[in-house]
Design an enzyme around this catalytic site. Structure first.
Site, PDB file in Angstrom:
ATOM      1  N   LYS A  47     -16.863  -7.081   9.350  1.00  0.00           N
ATOM      2  CA  LYS A  47     -17.298  -6.996  10.639  1.00  0.00           C
ATOM      3  C   LYS A  47     -16.327  -7.516  12.123  1.00  0.00           C
ATOM      4  CE  LYS A  47     -22.056  -7.751   9.882  1.00  0.00           C
ATOM      5  NZ  LYS A  47     -21.846  -8.403   8.231  1.00  0.00           N
ATOM      6  N   ARG A  99      -1.997  -6.513  -8.156  1.00  0.00           N
ATOM      7  CA  ARG A  99      -0.322  -7.461  -7.748  1.00  0.00           C
ATOM      8  C   ARG A  99       0.009  -8.740  -9.144  1.00  0.00           C
ATOM      9  NH1 ARG A  99      -2.764  -8.609  -2.211  1.00  0.00           N
ATOM     10  NH2 ARG A  99      -4.564  -8.103  -3.445  1.00  0.00           N
ATOM     11  N   HIS A 139       0.721  -1.209   0.368  1.00  0.00           N
ATOM     12  CA  HIS A 139       0.032  -0.354   0.199  1.00  0.00           C
ATOM     13  C   HIS A 139       0.695   1.242   0.005  1.00  0.00           C
ATOM     14  CE1 HIS A 139      -3.174  -2.682   2.409  1.00  0.00           C
ATOM     15  NE2 HIS A 139      -3.429  -2.560   1.533  1.00  0.00           N
ATOM     16  N   SER A 181      -2.844  -7.426   3.127  1.00  0.00           N
ATOM     17  CA  SER A 181      -3.654  -7.643   5.072  1.00  0.00           C
ATOM     18  C   SER A 181      -3.923  -8.615   5.362  1.00  0.00           C
ATOM     19  CB  SER A 181      -4.233  -6.464   5.373  1.00  0.00           C
ATOM     20  OG  SER A 181      -3.868  -5.558   4.417  1.00  0.00           O
TER      21      SER A 181
END
Ligand code: PNS
Length: 162
Positions: A42, A91, A18, A129
């Site tokens: 969530k 990517r 990022h 991530s």
């Protein structure tokens, strides 16, 4: 008129992939707003406030990089910010289909906002991530793949959750 780009995502957490895309965007646009989606997952590992703090500390020396949060339609947020572009990193081929669908849907909703894709440096092509969280949870080393502030927070979270 200033050329503003929005770089949206979950950033749970921010990775060096990022960071690489943000730096590239910052060199192309007058301002780049790193926009954290507030209602994506969530059970995120990092709260929105933590994610914003990480972005702000990582780019403390980059005056044209800003951090913000958004909910609802990305394209509405981009219009509200008067952005001319949405920046996304690509990517691998596996990213392409989802990214193309989003870019074309956003263009359908608002043709004036262009989606700009950029490739990160090769050493970050495999970084996500999701994998960072998994590797850290299982005791792996992610040095060099995330900013130092992210690594410290990941270690803290792991210690307090044991
Ligand atoms: O990098 P991520 O976490 O996959 O980011 C996905 C994101 C935030 C770009 C996407 O989920 C999004 O734009 N969400 C906002 C809701 C929206 O506008 N949906 C329609 C997309 S065409």
């Amino acid at each position: 008129m200033a050329r503003i780009a929005v770089y949206p995502g979950s950033f749970d957490p921010l990775t060096n992939g990022h960071v690489d895309i943000i730096m590239r965007g910052a060199s192309l646009f007058d301002r780049i707003i790193v926009a954290v989606l507030t209602n994506a997952e969530k059970t995120p590992l990092f709260s929105v406030d933590e994610r914003l703090a990480i972005i702000r500390e990582t780019f403390a020396d980059a005056p044209n990089v800003e951090a913000d949060q958004f909910s609802g339609l990305l394209i509405d947020y981009a219009r509200e910010k008067q952005a001319c572009a949405i920046v996304r990193g690509l990517r691998a081929v596996s990213d392409f289909e989802y990214e193309m669908q989003m870019a074309l849907m956003n263009r359908h909703l608002q043709p004036a906002v262009e989606t700009v894709f950029m490739m990160p440096a090769e050493q970050y092509i495999y970084v996500s991530s999701r994998l960072i969280k998994e590797v850290v949870a299982l005791g792996g080393d992610v040095t060099g793949l995330v900013p130092a502030g992210v690594q410290a927070r990941l270690t803290d979270k792991k210690r307090t959750r044991k």
